[in-house]
Motif scaffolding. Structure first.
Motif, mmCIF file in Angstrom:
data_model
loop_
_atom_site.group_PDB
_atom_site.id
_atom_site.type_symbol
_atom_site.label_atom_id
_atom_site.label_comp_id
_atom_site.label_asym_id
_atom_site.label_seq_id
_atom_site.Cartn_x
_atom_site.Cartn_y
_atom_site.Cartn_z
ATOM 1 N N ILE A 127 -5.865 -26.210 -20.043
ATOM 2 C CA ILE A 127 -7.172 -25.830 -20.575
ATOM 3 C C ILE A 127 -7.161 -26.035 -22.088
ATOM 4 N N ASP A 128 -8.197 -26.654 -22.591
ATOM 5 C CA ASP A 128 -8.271 -26.965 -24.017
ATOM 6 C C ASP A 128 -8.407 -25.691 -24.848
ATOM 7 N N LEU A 129 -7.580 -25.564 -25.878
ATOM 8 C CA LEU A 129 -7.681 -24.479 -26.855
ATOM 9 C C LEU A 129 -7.714 -25.121 -28.238
ATOM 10 N N PRO A 130 -8.911 -25.365 -28.767
ATOM 11 C CA PRO A 130 -9.024 -26.094 -30.031
ATOM 12 C C PRO A 130 -8.602 -25.240 -31.224
ATOM 13 N N PRO A 131 -8.503 -25.847 -32.401
ATOM 14 C CA PRO A 131 -8.229 -25.072 -33.616
ATOM 15 C C PRO A 131 -9.263 -23.971 -33.815
ATOM 16 N N THR A 132 -8.890 -22.970 -34.600
ATOM 17 C CA THR A 132 -9.686 -21.749 -34.702
ATOM 18 C C THR A 132 -11.138 -22.007 -35.076
ATOM 19 N N LYS A 133 -11.398 -22.828 -36.070
ATOM 20 C CA LYS A 133 -12.785 -23.055 -36.489
ATOM 21 C C LYS A 133 -13.604 -23.679 -35.363
ATOM 22 N N THR A 134 -13.044 -24.708 -34.718
ATOM 23 C CA THR A 134 -13.753 -25.342 -33.600
ATOM 24 C C THR A 134 -13.941 -24.363 -32.458
ATOM 25 N N LEU A 135 -12.899 -23.590 -32.176
ATOM 26 C CA LEU A 135 -12.966 -22.589 -31.112
ATOM 27 C C LEU A 135 -14.131 -21.629 -31.347
ATOM 28 N N PHE A 136 -14.262 -21.149 -32.576
ATOM 29 C CA PHE A 136 -15.316 -20.180 -32.867
ATOM 30 C C PHE A 136 -16.680 -20.840 -32.919
ATOM 31 N N ASP A 137 -16.733 -22.076 -33.401
ATOM 32 C CA ASP A 137 -18.014 -22.797 -33.381
ATOM 33 C C ASP A 137 -18.504 -22.963 -31.944
ATOM 34 N N ARG A 138 -17.588 -23.297 -31.059
ATOM 35 C CA ARG A 138 -17.946 -23.493 -29.658
ATOM 36 C C ARG A 138 -18.361 -22.173 -29.014
ATOM 37 N N TYR A 139 -17.620 -21.128 -29.322
ATOM 38 C CA TYR A 139 -17.921 -19.779 -28.828
ATOM 39 C C TYR A 139 -19.316 -19.338 -29.266
ATOM 40 N N THR A 140 -19.668 -19.626 -30.501
ATOM 41 C CA THR A 140 -20.987 -19.277 -31.022
ATOM 42 C C THR A 140 -22.089 -19.980 -30.228
ATOM 43 N N GLU A 141 -21.885 -21.264 -29.949
ATOM 44 C CA GLU A 141 -22.875 -21.993 -29.150
ATOM 45 C C GLU A 141 -22.948 -21.445 -27.726
ATOM 46 N N GLN A 142 -21.805 -21.051 -27.175
ATOM 47 C CA GLN A 142 -21.805 -20.520 -25.816
ATOM 48 C C GLN A 142 -22.632 -19.244 -25.711
ATOM 49 N N LEU A 143 -22.528 -18.385 -26.691
ATOM 50 C CA LEU A 143 -23.357 -17.176 -26.688
ATOM 51 C C LEU A 143 -24.833 -17.524 -26.705
ATOM 52 N N ALA A 144 -25.193 -18.524 -27.499
ATOM 53 C CA ALA A 144 -26.598 -18.945 -27.557
ATOM 54 C C ALA A 144 -27.053 -19.515 -26.224
ATOM 55 N N GLY A 162 -26.567 -28.644 -29.514
ATOM 56 C CA GLY A 162 -25.563 -28.215 -30.476
ATOM 57 C C GLY A 162 -24.506 -29.277 -30.666
ATOM 58 N N ASP A 163 -23.501 -28.963 -31.427
ATOM 59 C CA ASP A 163 -22.396 -29.901 -31.643
ATOM 60 C C ASP A 163 -21.489 -30.005 -30.428
ATOM 61 N N HIS A 164 -21.498 -28.980 -29.582
ATOM 62 C CA HIS A 164 -20.568 -28.938 -28.447
ATOM 63 C C HIS A 164 -21.271 -28.917 -27.093
ATOM 64 N N TYR A 165 -22.505 -28.436 -27.040
ATOM 65 C CA TYR A 165 -23.222 -28.330 -25.776
ATOM 66 C C TYR A 165 -24.657 -28.812 -25.949
ATOM 67 N N THR A 166 -25.139 -29.517 -24.922
ATOM 68 C CA THR A 166 -26.530 -29.962 -24.889
ATOM 69 C C THR A 166 -27.105 -29.674 -23.509
ATOM 70 N N LEU A 167 -28.219 -28.951 -23.470
ATOM 71 C CA LEU A 167 -28.924 -28.669 -22.230
ATOM 72 C C LEU A 167 -30.350 -29.177 -22.376
ATOM 73 N N ASP A 168 -30.879 -29.736 -21.313
ATOM 74 C CA ASP A 168 -32.230 -30.304 -21.368
ATOM 75 C C ASP A 168 -33.017 -29.866 -20.137
ATOM 76 N N GLY A 169 -33.913 -28.920 -20.329
ATOM 77 C CA GLY A 169 -34.789 -28.483 -19.253
ATOM 78 C C GLY A 169 -34.124 -27.669 -18.176
ATOM 79 N N ALA A 170 -33.142 -26.834 -18.531
ATOM 80 C CA ALA A 170 -32.491 -25.977 -17.539
ATOM 81 C C ALA A 170 -33.441 -24.864 -17.104
ATOM 82 N N PRO A 171 -33.548 -24.590 -15.805
ATOM 83 C CA PRO A 171 -34.488 -23.556 -15.345
ATOM 84 C C PRO A 171 -34.060 -22.133 -15.681
ATOM 85 N N GLY A 172 -32.804 -21.940 -16.060
ATOM 86 C CA GLY A 172 -32.372 -20.588 -16.399
ATOM 87 C C GLY A 172 -32.364 -19.654 -15.220
#
Length: 310
Positions: free
Chosen positions: A118-135, A153-163
């Motif tokens: 499982i990928d564990l990126p450097p701390t800054k990237t890890l937290f940037d990704r975590y921030t996007e995940q919360l959003a 975002g820089d790490h995730y892109t969603l387009d028209g998800a029904p939620g």
């Protein structure tokens, strides 16, 4: 003061072990049953029979309990795509009738990431990704039915998800964040957290971190308070021999447990909880129970500690 039970099944437990503890948690009147989200043991524990998945476990417990709240302390952001995680948590919440709480952390345990690829990126990237995940997760939950959610975002892109599906709890299950980060963590808590947890800190450090969260909330213009909680290891006994037996069973020394956790007689533990409440303002404690075969431990805490708390 609410007491909750917190387990670490990666140290060695299967679903049936967790079910017994969850039912004992419910039967003894504790506020919630929580578990960690890890796939690899830590330290000298055997880890047998092997890891259990946090959200599979909670979904099962959702159908086999009726009143106790259920959650993670904390789900690792590195393990699951945020869209998939949002669906899993929402489904478990529906399965439980609205009893799920969502503890969420960035992920940290390097050895389990290496072991399972499982990928564990450097701390800054890890937290940037975590921030996007919360959003992404809260955005999917909060999107009104019949509308769609998009995110770029820089790490995730969603387009028209029904939620969908929507959680049973609206707008969504309580979000619990925590940790000791001094800047980005309080800022995220101010934006997303219903509760902030300080895991295994001393009371002075916890109080300082709670103040950082409150300052971040004030700066963000937040008007609702962030609930304060802490996690502490528990080893309670009726006398010296029972305390020593419980400490030995989890590989800890009694003096260390009394200094850093909730160790001692019920009277001693009640005093420690009172000190924590006075110094930190916590209204909820997660009792880390490591010997999952010792259900008498839960009964003792419920009958001799919890009953003395407001």
């Amino acid at each position: 003061m609410e007491l909750r039970i917190f387990t670490e099944p990666q140290q060695g437990a299967d679903y049936e072990d967790l079910l017994r503890v969850a039912k004992a948690t419910e039967d003894n009147g504790f506020g919630a049953f929580f578990r960690s989200d890890h796939y690899l043991k830590m330290g000298d524990a055997s880890g047998l029979p092997g890891p259990t998945d946090a959200w599979l476990t909670l979904a099962g417990l959702a159908r086999e309990t009726s009143t106790v709240r259920l959650g993670t302390l904390v789900t690792a952001a590195t393990f699951r795509h945020p869209s998939v995680l949002a669906i899993s948590v929402a489904q478990a919440d529906r399965m439980s009738g609205g009893r799920i709480e969502f503890g969420f952390g960035s992920g940290w345990y390097a050895d389990e990431h290496t072991a399972y690829g499982i990928d564990l990126p450097p701390t800054k990237t890890l937290f940037d990704r975590y921030t996007e995940q919360l959003a992404v997760i809260t955005g999917l939950w909060d999107t009104p039915e019949g509308e769609t959610f998009s995110f770029s975002g820089d790490h995730y892109t969603l387009d028209g998800a029904p939620g969908l599906p929507k959680p049973a709890q609206r707008p969504h299950p309580p979000v619990i964040l925590g940790g000791g980060g001094k800047k980005r963590t309080p800022a995220l808590a101010a934006r997303y957290a219903d509760e902030f947890n300080t895991p295994f800190m001393d009371a002075e450090s916890a109080a300082a971190q709670f103040e950082r969260v409150d300052a971040a909330a004030k700066e963000a213009g937040r008007t609702t308070p962030v609930r304060r909680s802490a996690a502490l290891v528990a080893a309670v006994g009726r006398g010296d021999a029972e305390i020593a037996r419980r400490a030995e069973a989890i590989g800890r020394a009694v003096p260390e447990l009394k200094e850093n956790g909730l160790g001692g007689t019920p009277a001693e533990v009640v005093d420690t909880i009172g000190t924590w409440r006075a110094k930190t303002g916590v209204s909820r404690l997660y009792l880390q129970v490591l010997d999952l075969s010792d259900l008498d431990h839960l009964e003792l805490i419920a009958s001799e500690v919890a009953r003395q708390l407001d």
